[in-house]
Write a protein that holds these residues in place. Sequence first.
Motif, PDB file in Angstrom:
ATOM      1  N   PRO A  29       0.776  -1.329  -0.063  1.00 20.04           N
ATOM      2  CA  PRO A  29       0.057  -0.038   0.083  1.00 20.04           C
ATOM      3  C   PRO A  29       0.768   1.277   0.046  1.00 20.04           C
ATOM      4  O   PRO A  29       0.420   2.439  -0.264  1.00 20.04           O
ATOM      5  CB  PRO A  29      -0.762  -0.286   1.244  1.00 20.04           C
ATOM      6  CG  PRO A  29      -0.086  -1.051   1.970  1.00 20.04           C
ATOM      7  CD  PRO A  29       0.625  -2.083   1.334  1.00 20.04           C
ATOM      8  N   GLU A  30       1.981   1.266   0.350  1.00 20.72           N
ATOM      9  CA  GLU A  30       2.961   2.346   0.446  1.00 20.72           C
ATOM     10  C   GLU A  30       3.026   3.057  -1.000  1.00 20.72           C
ATOM     11  O   GLU A  30       3.432   4.150  -0.950  1.00 20.72           O
ATOM     12  CB  GLU A  30       4.253   2.264   1.077  1.00 20.72           C
ATOM     13  CG  GLU A  30       5.338   1.174   0.299  1.00 20.72           C
ATOM     14  CD  GLU A  30       4.926  -0.066   0.400  1.00 20.72           C
ATOM     15  OE1 GLU A  30       5.844  -1.176   0.108  1.00 20.72           O
ATOM     16  OE2 GLU A  30       3.951  -0.598   1.156  1.00 20.72           O
ATOM     17  N   CYS A  31       2.841   2.145  -1.828  1.00 18.05           N
ATOM     18  CA  CYS A  31       3.106   2.771  -3.339  1.00 18.05           C
ATOM     19  C   CYS A  31       1.768   3.265  -3.847  1.00 18.05           C
ATOM     20  O   CYS A  31       1.970   3.742  -5.180  1.00 18.05           O
ATOM     21  CB  CYS A  31       3.771   1.433  -4.250  1.00 18.05           C
ATOM     22  SG  CYS A  31       5.064   0.964  -3.723  1.00 18.05           S
ATOM     23  N   LEU A  32       0.702   3.318  -3.405  1.00 16.52           N
ATOM     24  CA  LEU A  32      -0.426   3.666  -3.753  1.00 16.52           C
ATOM     25  C   LEU A  32      -0.403   5.213  -4.348  1.00 16.52           C
ATOM     26  O   LEU A  32      -1.216   5.524  -5.041  1.00 16.52           O
ATOM     27  CB  LEU A  32      -1.502   3.350  -3.137  1.00 16.52           C
ATOM     28  CG  LEU A  32      -1.977   1.685  -2.922  1.00 16.52           C
ATOM     29  CD1 LEU A  32      -3.196   1.564  -1.843  1.00 16.52           C
ATOM     30  CD2 LEU A  32      -2.079   1.099  -4.100  1.00 16.52           C
ATOM     31  N   GLY A  33       0.426   6.085  -3.378  1.00  8.73           N
ATOM     32  CA  GLY A  33       0.156   7.269  -3.607  1.00  8.73           C
ATOM     33  C   GLY A  33       1.305   7.922  -4.776  1.00  8.73           C
ATOM     34  O   GLY A  33       1.248   8.940  -5.087  1.00  8.73           O
ATOM     35  N   LEU A  34       2.112   6.848  -5.286  1.00 10.49           N
ATOM     36  CA  LEU A  34       3.014   7.294  -6.478  1.00 10.49           C
ATOM     37  C   LEU A  34       2.257   7.665  -7.730  1.00 10.49           C
ATOM     38  O   LEU A  34       1.203   6.832  -7.990  1.00 10.49           O
ATOM     39  CB  LEU A  34       3.774   6.051  -6.682  1.00 10.49           C
ATOM     40  CG  LEU A  34       4.958   6.176  -7.502  1.00 10.49           C
ATOM     41  CD1 LEU A  34       6.106   6.924  -6.792  1.00 10.49           C
ATOM     42  CD2 LEU A  34       5.534   5.060  -8.257  1.00 10.49           C
ATOM     43  N   PRO A  35       2.255   8.876  -8.171  1.00 12.18           N
ATOM     44  CA  PRO A  35       1.806   9.525  -9.440  1.00 12.18           C
ATOM     45  C   PRO A  35       1.491   8.400 -10.674  1.00 12.18           C
ATOM     46  O   PRO A  35       0.481   8.196 -11.075  1.00 12.18           O
ATOM     47  CB  PRO A  35       2.559  10.611  -9.754  1.00 12.18           C
ATOM     48  CG  PRO A  35       2.954  11.131  -8.625  1.00 12.18           C
ATOM     49  CD  PRO A  35       3.531   9.963  -7.667  1.00 12.18           C
ATOM     50  N   ALA A  36       2.752   7.759 -10.801  1.00 19.21           N
ATOM     51  CA  ALA A  36       2.854   6.835 -12.029  1.00 19.21           C
ATOM     52  C   ALA A  36       1.783   5.677 -11.645  1.00 19.21           C
ATOM     53  O   ALA A  36       1.313   5.097 -12.589  1.00 19.21           O
ATOM     54  CB  ALA A  36       4.166   6.471 -12.333  1.00 19.21           C
ATOM     55  N   ARG A  37       1.575   5.279 -10.586  1.00 16.67           N
ATOM     56  CA  ARG A  37       0.824   4.215 -10.166  1.00 16.67           C
ATOM     57  C   ARG A  37      -0.644   4.406 -10.109  1.00 16.67           C
ATOM     58  O   ARG A  37      -1.736   3.882 -10.207  1.00 16.67           O
ATOM     59  CB  ARG A  37       1.116   3.363  -8.912  1.00 16.67           C
ATOM     60  CG  ARG A  37       0.316   2.195  -8.485  1.00 16.67           C
ATOM     61  CD  ARG A  37       0.908   1.312  -7.220  1.00 16.67           C
ATOM     62  NE  ARG A  37       0.232   0.246  -6.963  1.00 16.67           N
ATOM     63  CZ  ARG A  37       0.688  -0.990  -7.493  1.00 16.67           C
ATOM     64  NH1 ARG A  37       1.783  -0.818  -7.980  1.00 16.67           N
ATOM     65  NH2 ARG A  37       0.156  -1.947  -7.230  1.00 16.67           N
ATOM     66  N   MET A  38      -0.941   5.802 -10.077  1.00 18.19           N
ATOM     67  CA  MET A  38      -2.202   6.408  -9.942  1.00 18.19           C
ATOM     68  C   MET A  38      -2.796   6.755 -11.370  1.00 18.19           C
ATOM     69  O   MET A  38      -4.074   7.006 -11.509  1.00 18.19           O
ATOM     70  CB  MET A  38      -2.339   7.761  -9.129  1.00 18.19           C
ATOM     71  CG  MET A  38      -1.902   7.620  -7.902  1.00 18.19           C
ATOM     72  SD  MET A  38      -1.631   9.207  -6.875  1.00 18.19           S
ATOM     73  CE  MET A  38      -3.371   9.772  -6.576  1.00 18.19           C
ATOM     74  N   VAL A  39      -2.088   6.604 -12.421  1.00 18.25           N
ATOM     75  CA  VAL A  39      -2.415   6.177 -13.534  1.00 18.25           C
ATOM     76  C   VAL A  39      -3.226   5.103 -14.005  1.00 18.25           C
ATOM     77  O   VAL A  39      -2.751   3.980 -14.097  1.00 18.25           O
ATOM     78  CB  VAL A  39      -1.298   6.508 -14.909  1.00 18.25           C
ATOM     79  CG1 VAL A  39      -1.723   6.311 -16.272  1.00 18.25           C
ATOM     80  CG2 VAL A  39      -0.648   7.758 -14.517  1.00 18.25           C
ATOM     81  N   GLN A  40      -4.329   4.969 -14.175  1.00 18.09           N
ATOM     82  CA  GLN A  40      -5.485   3.818 -14.102  1.00 18.09           C
ATOM     83  C   GLN A  40      -6.647   4.143 -15.058  1.00 18.09           C
ATOM     84  O   GLN A  40      -7.688   4.555 -14.419  1.00 18.09           O
ATOM     85  CB  GLN A  40      -5.688   3.467 -12.679  1.00 18.09           C
ATOM     86  CG  GLN A  40      -4.664   3.121 -11.617  1.00 18.09           C
ATOM     87  CD  GLN A  40      -5.202   2.441 -10.591  1.00 18.09           C
ATOM     88  OE1 GLN A  40      -6.141   2.791  -9.773  1.00 18.09           O
ATOM     89  NE2 GLN A  40      -4.165   1.850  -9.674  1.00 18.09           N
ATOM     90  N   PRO A  41      -6.411   4.105 -16.183  1.00 20.50           N
ATOM     91  CA  PRO A  41      -7.554   4.481 -17.082  1.00 20.50           C
ATOM     92  C   PRO A  41      -8.763   3.661 -16.968  1.00 20.50           C
ATOM     93  O   PRO A  41      -8.832   2.517 -16.748  1.00 20.50           O
ATOM     94  CB  PRO A  41      -7.068   3.968 -18.637  1.00 20.50           C
ATOM     95  CG  PRO A  41      -5.547   4.124 -18.345  1.00 20.50           C
ATOM     96  CD  PRO A  41      -5.321   3.810 -17.128  1.00 20.50           C
ATOM     97  N   GLY A  42      -9.904   4.410 -16.845  1.00 16.71           N
ATOM     98  CA  GLY A  42     -11.424   3.912 -16.287  1.00 16.71           C
ATOM     99  C   GLY A  42     -11.730   2.820 -17.127  1.00 16.71           C
ATOM    100  O   GLY A  42     -11.988   1.530 -16.991  1.00 16.71           O
TER     101      GLY A  42
END
Length: 302
Positions: free
Chosen positions: A269-282
């Motif tokens: 979970p510590e990586c969930l705030g990484l901007p690149a990981r937040m790229v998740q097209p709907g």
Amino acid sequence: MLINHYSVFIPISLLDSVDRQFDYILRGCHCSARSLARNMAFEGSMKDRGEVRIHESLDELSTDLADYIAELSEVSVKEHGVFTVALSGGSLINLMRKLCDAPYNKTVDWSKWYIFWADERVVAKTHVDSNYKLAKDHLFSKLPIVPSHVYPINDSLTAEEAASDYKFVIRQLVRIRVINVSNISDCPKFDLILLGMGPDGHVASLFPNHSVLEEKNEWVTFITNSPKPPPERITFTLPVINSAANVVVVATGGGKAEAASMAIDDVGPECLGLPARMVQPGVGKLVWFLDNEAASKLKRFS
């Protein structure tokens, strides 16, 4: 199906991927057997984090990227008459330069391209730090792109004003149906958003632990305290990025290996705030283009 020597088993669920990859070979994409095997094997196990393509060299990556962009352009133009593309700057532009060569410079319908910036530095268009200047020097000046189809920011404004103005420009193009609207949000739906990734995992001008990551209402926002110079920038927000029909993230070099692993692997979970990981097209497609060095810390290939 077994690819000899590299012993990569390709399950039935990946037959479509096999067809696509061999189609690239038939069309002249000179991917190595090892890279081909790794890409196909990885694609089937990355449902949440997109498709991952790993390349032996920058030249191989650049060729595959040009093939992929040209293919998306063709599909988009056939479907709705235009191809709307948002770019970032940095090494990404250099890796796109094969589009200026044959066969792409002749076969792509450049007159249907509409070009935007997923992020831009608030500097003059002639400034060395301008993403627009970088793209113009290395791409636009070598291709028959319609000048009025290129939408740089207004560099005479402040960062806040430039962001607001850019949002207005995009809204006008949405209104006249040049840019589609997402079915899952009220955001514009670009046909392709091309992003680089920094060693810290930032994409566009969305940096780790920055308040702009929480922006949910604006399409375009601004920052005046970028961790990387120059400090003033405008950027697409995550809702816009994640509303695109296609998103490509490109990362090369060992300095980005840790960030690539944090963005792609299931590492906690510590990586969930990484901007690149937040790229998740709907509902769109996410594809990662990596070289061997950037992929070196991925769990599946370490």
